[in-house]
Structures are given as structure tokens and as C-alpha cells.
Design a protein around this motif. Structure first.
Motif, PDB file in Angstrom:
ATOM      1  N   UNK A  69       0.861  -1.178   0.000  1.00 65.78           N
ATOM      2  CA  UNK A  69       0.000   0.000   0.000  1.00 65.78           C
ATOM      3  C   UNK A  69       0.901   1.231   0.000  1.00 65.78           C
ATOM      4  N   UNK A  70       0.499   2.260  -0.719  1.00 66.01           N
ATOM      5  CA  UNK A  70       1.285   3.492  -0.758  1.00 66.01           C
ATOM      6  C   UNK A  70       1.230   4.210   0.581  1.00 66.01           C
ATOM      7  N   UNK A 107       5.039   4.393  -3.979  1.00 65.89           N
ATOM      8  CA  UNK A 107       5.552   3.147  -4.548  1.00 65.89           C
ATOM      9  C   UNK A 107       6.436   3.397  -5.771  1.00 65.89           C
ATOM     10  N   UNK A 108       6.232   4.527  -6.443  1.00 68.30           N
ATOM     11  CA  UNK A 108       7.062   4.864  -7.598  1.00 68.30           C
ATOM     12  C   UNK A 108       8.501   5.166  -7.196  1.00 68.30           C
ATOM     13  N   UNK A 109       8.717   5.539  -5.943  1.00 70.15           N
ATOM     14  CA  UNK A 109      10.075   5.821  -5.474  1.00 70.15           C
ATOM     15  C   UNK A 109      10.546   4.781  -4.446  1.00 70.15           C
ATOM     16  N   UNK A 110       9.865   3.642  -4.409  1.00 65.77           N
ATOM     17  CA  UNK A 110      10.324   2.522  -3.592  1.00 65.77           C
ATOM     18  C   UNK A 110       9.944   2.564  -2.130  1.00 65.77           C
ATOM     19  N   UNK A 111       8.868   3.276  -1.791  1.00 67.50           N
ATOM     20  CA  UNK A 111       8.406   3.350  -0.403  1.00 67.50           C
ATOM     21  C   UNK A 111       6.982   2.810  -0.347  1.00 67.50           C
ATOM     22  N   UNK A 162      16.221  -3.662   0.427  1.00 64.72           N
ATOM     23  CA  UNK A 162      15.342  -2.678   1.044  1.00 64.72           C
ATOM     24  C   UNK A 162      15.503  -2.765   2.558  1.00 64.72           C
ATOM     25  N   UNK A 163      14.823  -1.890   3.259  1.00 71.15           N
ATOM     26  CA  UNK A 163      14.926  -1.833   4.709  1.00 71.15           C
ATOM     27  C   UNK A 163      13.520  -1.727   5.285  1.00 71.15           C
ATOM     28  N   UNK A 164      13.292  -2.389   6.409  1.00 70.20           N
ATOM     29  CA  UNK A 164      11.999  -2.338   7.082  1.00 70.20           C
ATOM     30  C   UNK A 164      12.076  -1.411   8.283  1.00 70.20           C
ATOM     31  N   UNK A 176      16.544   0.695  -0.908  1.00 74.01           N
ATOM     32  CA  UNK A 176      17.831   1.360  -0.741  1.00 74.01           C
ATOM     33  C   UNK A 176      18.504   1.524  -2.095  1.00 74.01           C
ATOM     34  N   UNK A 177      19.083   2.683  -2.301  1.00 77.91           N
ATOM     35  CA  UNK A 177      19.797   2.957  -3.540  1.00 77.91           C
ATOM     36  C   UNK A 177      21.259   2.626  -3.331  1.00 77.91           C
ATOM     37  N   UNK A 178      21.765   1.696  -4.102  1.00 77.28           N
ATOM     38  CA  UNK A 178      23.173   1.296  -3.996  1.00 77.28           C
ATOM     39  C   UNK A 178      23.850   1.501  -5.315  1.00 77.28           C
TER      40      UNK A 178
END
Length: 152
Positions: free
Chosen positions: A97-98, A107-111, A134-136, A150-152
Motif C-alpha cells: 500500500x502506498x 511506490x514509484x520511489x520505492x516506499x 530494502x529496509x523495514x 535502498x539505492x546502492x
């Protein structure tokens, strides 16, 4: 880089660079990822080059190639006659869910927000199913979890 004589410095620089490139002092190591470090069977690490996954937080969450979000509970090493295979055992979160919709959908930016009750029973995936880390983050006053890519 040291020049031997004062005449023709550009030619000497080119020669020194050529000599350096032709020596064996600069060897390139070709590594294929993911690399599995299982020196300690209780602390297996899987290195994907730009990130590492383990069974311990905060390194135990990833996004799969099919878009699902996975929480690693255990890393299992399957030994076969031909080679070793590594599998992750854990929970698969398919319902997302956004968190917000403005100025863009989160969700478009990974959240996204994950509902714990919607998680699957324990499933196994291969390391080839992993796309990103990703991180919780546990949301206060809720049983839901916030997932951040996460951006790596």
C-alpha cells in the motif's frame, strides 16, 4: 612517473605508460556476483556487489525481480553433486500500500507499507530472484511495516 632524459618528454611519458600497461603488476580480478561467504555457518553472507544480504536486520530485506518484498529468516545451503545452491527462507509480502500519493505515489520511489497479516507462510527463494535491497521500519501504533528501497 620519472623521465629518463630531458629530450622528448611526451614520447617518454607514452613509453612509461606503455611499459606500465604491459607489466603484470596490474592484474584485474574478475568476480562474478553474488558471492556467498559461509565460513561461519550461523552467519552466512551473500554479497551482490553493491549490497550484502544476511538473515539479520537490517540486511535481511530485499525486493524480488517479480516485485514482491521478501524478509529473510534463514539462509540455506543446499549441496548437490554438481554445485552448491543458496536459498533464502522467509516471508513474502505481496500486498503493498502506498504511504503517500502526493506529490507522487510513494511506490514509484520505492516506499510502501506492508501488512504483517498479509505475509505468506515461510517460502524459499533462490538468490537469483533478488533484484534490490530494502529496509523495514516498524510503524508506531500499528502492526504494519514500512519498506524503503535502498539505492546502492
Amino acid at each position: 612517473m620519472k623521465l629518463k632524459v630531458a629530450g622528448k618528454p611526451l614520447e617518454q611519458i607514452v613509453n612509461r605508460l606503455s611499459e606500465r600497461d604491459n607489466t603484470n603488476s596490474f592484474q584485474c580480478i574478475d568476480q562474478t556476483f553474488p558471492l556467498v561467504d559461509y565460513k561461519n555457518i550461523n552467519d552466512i553472507k551473500v554479497d551482490f556487489g553493491s549490497f550484502v544480504l544476511t538473515k539479520n536486520a537490517p540486511n535481511n530485506c530485499c525486493i524480488l525481480k517479480d516485485g514482491g518484498i521478501f524478509e529473510i529468516n534463514d539462509i540455506v545451503l543446499h549441496k548437490t553433486s554438481q554445485h552448491n545452491e543458496v536459498h533464502f527462507a522467509g516471508l513474502l509480502y505481496s500486498k503493498k500500500v502506498s504511504l503517500f500519493t502526493s506529490p507522487c505515489d510513494s511506490q514509484e520511489i520505492g516506499i510502501c507499507v506492508l501488512c504483517i497479516e498479509e505475509a505468506s507462510k515461510v517460502v524459499n527463494i533462490t538468490i537469483n530472484d533478488v533484484r534490490k535491497k530494502c529496509m523495514f521500519i516498524k510503524l508506531p501504533q500499528s502492526s504494519d511495516i514500512l519498506s524503503i528501497t535502498l539505492l546502492h
